[in-house]
Every structure is written in C-alpha cells, then in structure tokens.
Design a protein around this motif. Structure first.
Motif, PDB file in Angstrom:
ATOM      1  N   ASP A  22       0.832  -1.202   0.000  1.00 42.92           N
ATOM      2  CA  ASP A  22       0.000   0.000   0.000  1.00 42.92           C
ATOM      3  C   ASP A  22       0.869   1.256   0.000  1.00 42.92           C
ATOM      4  OD1 ASP A  22      -2.278  -1.640   0.154  1.00 42.92           O
ATOM      5  OD2 ASP A  22      -2.176  -1.650   2.342  1.00 42.92           O
ATOM      6  N   SER A  23       2.020   1.176   0.627  1.00 43.48           N
ATOM      7  CA  SER A  23       2.935   2.318   0.686  1.00 43.48           C
ATOM      8  C   SER A  23       4.354   1.807   0.861  1.00 43.48           C
ATOM      9  CB  SER A  23       2.575   3.248   1.853  1.00 43.48           C
ATOM     10  OG  SER A  23       2.769   2.572   3.090  1.00 43.48           O
ATOM     11  N   ILE A  24       5.291   2.501   0.256  1.00 40.58           N
ATOM     12  CA  ILE A  24       6.709   2.144   0.363  1.00 40.58           C
ATOM     13  C   ILE A  24       7.515   3.425   0.538  1.00 40.58           C
ATOM     14  CG2 ILE A  24       8.717   1.151  -0.792  1.00 40.58           C
ATOM     15  CD1 ILE A  24       6.835  -0.648  -2.362  1.00 40.58           C
ATOM     16  N   THR A  25       8.449   3.415   1.500  1.00 39.42           N
ATOM     17  CA  THR A  25       9.383   4.513   1.704  1.00 39.42           C
ATOM     18  C   THR A  25      10.792   3.933   1.715  1.00 39.42           C
ATOM     19  OG1 THR A  25       7.777   5.713   3.047  1.00 39.42           O
ATOM     20  CG2 THR A  25      10.072   6.386   3.247  1.00 39.42           C
ATOM     21  N   VAL A  26      11.700   4.556   0.965  1.00 38.03           N
ATOM     22  CA  VAL A  26      13.089   4.101   0.914  1.00 38.03           C
ATOM     23  C   VAL A  26      13.991   5.259   1.332  1.00 38.03           C
ATOM     24  CG1 VAL A  26      14.945   3.208  -0.539  1.00 38.03           C
ATOM     25  CG2 VAL A  26      12.577   2.485  -0.954  1.00 38.03           C
ATOM     26  N   LYS A  27      14.908   4.992   2.245  1.00 39.25           N
ATOM     27  CA  LYS A  27      15.904   5.975   2.662  1.00 39.25           C
ATOM     28  C   LYS A  27      17.279   5.358   2.436  1.00 39.25           C
ATOM     29  CE  LYS A  27      12.855   8.203   5.765  1.00 39.25           C
ATOM     30  NZ  LYS A  27      12.647   9.480   6.131  1.00 39.25           N
ATOM     31  N   VAL A  28      18.137   6.074   1.711  1.00 40.27           N
ATOM     32  CA  VAL A  28      19.475   5.587   1.379  1.00 40.27           C
ATOM     33  C   VAL A  28      20.509   6.463   2.062  1.00 40.27           C
ATOM     34  CG1 VAL A  28      21.104   5.110  -0.486  1.00 40.27           C
ATOM     35  CG2 VAL A  28      18.652   4.733  -0.847  1.00 40.27           C
ATOM     36  N   VAL A  32      23.898   1.782   2.438  1.00 42.20           N
ATOM     37  CA  VAL A  32      22.820   1.151   3.198  1.00 42.20           C
ATOM     38  C   VAL A  32      21.495   1.791   2.808  1.00 42.20           C
ATOM     39  CG1 VAL A  32      21.878   0.740   5.510  1.00 42.20           C
ATOM     40  CG2 VAL A  32      24.343   0.627   5.135  1.00 42.20           C
ATOM     41  N   ALA A  33      20.476   0.953   2.622  1.00 43.05           N
ATOM     42  CA  ALA A  33      19.136   1.446   2.316  1.00 43.05           C
ATOM     43  C   ALA A  33      18.146   0.777   3.260  1.00 43.05           C
ATOM     44  CB  ALA A  33      18.771   1.155   0.864  1.00 43.05           C
ATOM     45  N   LEU A  34      17.217   1.586   3.773  1.00 41.13           N
ATOM     46  CA  LEU A  34      16.122   1.078   4.602  1.00 41.13           C
ATOM     47  C   LEU A  34      14.828   1.251   3.830  1.00 41.13           C
ATOM     48  CD1 LEU A  34      17.024   2.583   8.081  1.00 41.13           C
ATOM     49  CD2 LEU A  34      17.417   0.254   7.267  1.00 41.13           C
ATOM     50  N   LEU A  35      14.073   0.171   3.696  1.00 40.07           N
ATOM     51  CA  LEU A  35      12.791   0.204   3.024  1.00 40.07           C
ATOM     52  C   LEU A  35      11.721  -0.124   4.047  1.00 40.07           C
ATOM     53  CD1 LEU A  35      11.782  -1.284  -0.341  1.00 40.07           C
ATOM     54  CD2 LEU A  35      10.513  -1.944   1.698  1.00 40.07           C
ATOM     55  N   LEU A  57       9.970  -3.981   7.276  1.00 43.01           N
ATOM     56  CA  LEU A  57      11.202  -3.201   7.302  1.00 43.01           C
ATOM     57  C   LEU A  57      12.286  -4.079   6.695  1.00 43.01           C
ATOM     58  CD1 LEU A  57      12.881  -0.719   8.085  1.00 43.01           C
ATOM     59  CD2 LEU A  57      13.277  -1.812  10.301  1.00 43.01           C
ATOM     60  N   HIS A  58      12.878  -3.615   5.594  1.00 47.22           N
ATOM     61  CA  HIS A  58      13.969  -4.341   4.942  1.00 47.22           C
ATOM     62  C   HIS A  58      15.224  -3.476   4.983  1.00 47.22           C
ATOM     63  CE1 HIS A  58      10.939  -6.698   2.243  1.00 47.22           C
ATOM     64  NE2 HIS A  58      10.943  -7.113   3.478  1.00 47.22           N
ATOM     65  N   THR A  59      16.346  -4.104   5.282  1.00 50.69           N
ATOM     66  CA  THR A  59      17.636  -3.428   5.268  1.00 50.69           C
ATOM     67  C   THR A  59      18.475  -4.026   4.145  1.00 50.69           C
ATOM     68  OG1 THR A  59      17.538  -3.153   7.664  1.00 50.69           O
ATOM     69  CG2 THR A  59      19.681  -2.852   6.623  1.00 50.69           C
ATOM     70  N   PHE A  60      18.976  -3.149   3.272  1.00 53.24           N
ATOM     71  CA  PHE A  60      19.804  -3.577   2.147  1.00 53.24           C
ATOM     72  C   PHE A  60      21.192  -2.965   2.281  1.00 53.24           C
ATOM     73  CE2 PHE A  60      15.490  -3.756   0.556  1.00 53.24           C
ATOM     74  CZ  PHE A  60      15.464  -4.897  -0.231  1.00 53.24           C
ATOM     75  N   VAL A  61      22.193  -3.680   1.769  1.00 56.02           N
ATOM     76  CA  VAL A  61      23.548  -3.152   1.692  1.00 56.02           C
ATOM     77  C   VAL A  61      23.998  -3.286   0.232  1.00 56.02           C
ATOM     78  CG1 VAL A  61      24.681  -5.332   2.319  1.00 56.02           C
ATOM     79  CG2 VAL A  61      25.858  -3.180   2.708  1.00 56.02           C
ATOM     80  N   LYS A  62      24.686  -2.251  -0.249  1.00 54.04           N
ATOM     81  CA  LYS A  62      25.157  -2.269  -1.631  1.00 54.04           C
ATOM     82  C   LYS A  62      26.546  -2.885  -1.676  1.00 54.04           C
ATOM     83  CE  LYS A  62      25.233   0.484  -5.797  1.00 54.04           C
ATOM     84  NZ  LYS A  62      25.004   1.815  -6.371  1.00 54.04           N
ATOM     85  N   LYS A  63      26.685  -3.946  -2.475  1.00 57.39           N
ATOM     86  CA  LYS A  63      27.969  -4.622  -2.677  1.00 57.39           C
ATOM     87  C   LYS A  63      28.271  -4.564  -4.163  1.00 57.39           C
ATOM     88  CE  LYS A  63      27.871  -7.653   1.293  1.00 57.39           C
ATOM     89  NZ  LYS A  63      28.077  -8.999   1.799  1.00 57.39           N
TER      90      LYS A  63
END
Length: 78
Positions: A22-28, A32-35, A57-63
């Motif tokens: 319904d809604s998505i917010t991404v902060k980079v 590191v990105a938090l969705l 809540l998903h946490t991503f790391v850029k490799k």
C-alpha cells in the motif's frame, strides 16, 4: 530464523499466494538502504487461508553494483 522460514515453505506449512504494498518509503545513506512498507499478505498457514495486513522493514547493503537484502522484519497490523 531464516532456516525455519525456508523449511516451512518447502514443507508447505506456509504458502504465500500474493503480497501487496500500500505504501513504500526508501531511505538511502551511503551503501545502506532502509525500506519500510505497509501492505497485505494472502497466505495459507497449516491449511488456513487468511488476508493479513502487515508492516515491513527491509535493510539492504550495496555490494559492488548490486543491493543485497541484509535483514527483514515484519509485524502484523490486524
């Protein structure tokens, strides 16, 4: 745990039919990105099908040039 989650999928303890957002917010910040998102699951658990409202809540790391999921958390809203 990740192992239990995968085992439940393999053994058909839980089957996901659909995931909606319904809604998505991404902060980079750097690599590191938090969705964060709200949405719904259409899921069958031990033979009982249900529509469930959840927050993710998903946490991503850029490799290199790819984003990798580092952590996942969800909470039921109903």
């Amino acid at each position: 745990s990740k192992k239990l989650f995968i085992d439940n999928l393999k053994n058909k303890v839980r089957t996901y039919h659909a995931v909606t957002y319904d809604s998505i917010t991404v902060k980079v910040s750097g690599n590191v990105a938090l969705l964060s998102a709200k949405g719904g699951l259409d899921v069958t658990t031990r033979g009982n099908r249900a529509q469930v409202k959840v927050a993710f809540l998903h946490t991503f790391v850029k490799k290199g040039n790819q984003w990798q999921l580092l952590g996942h958390q969800s909470a039921r809203l109903q």
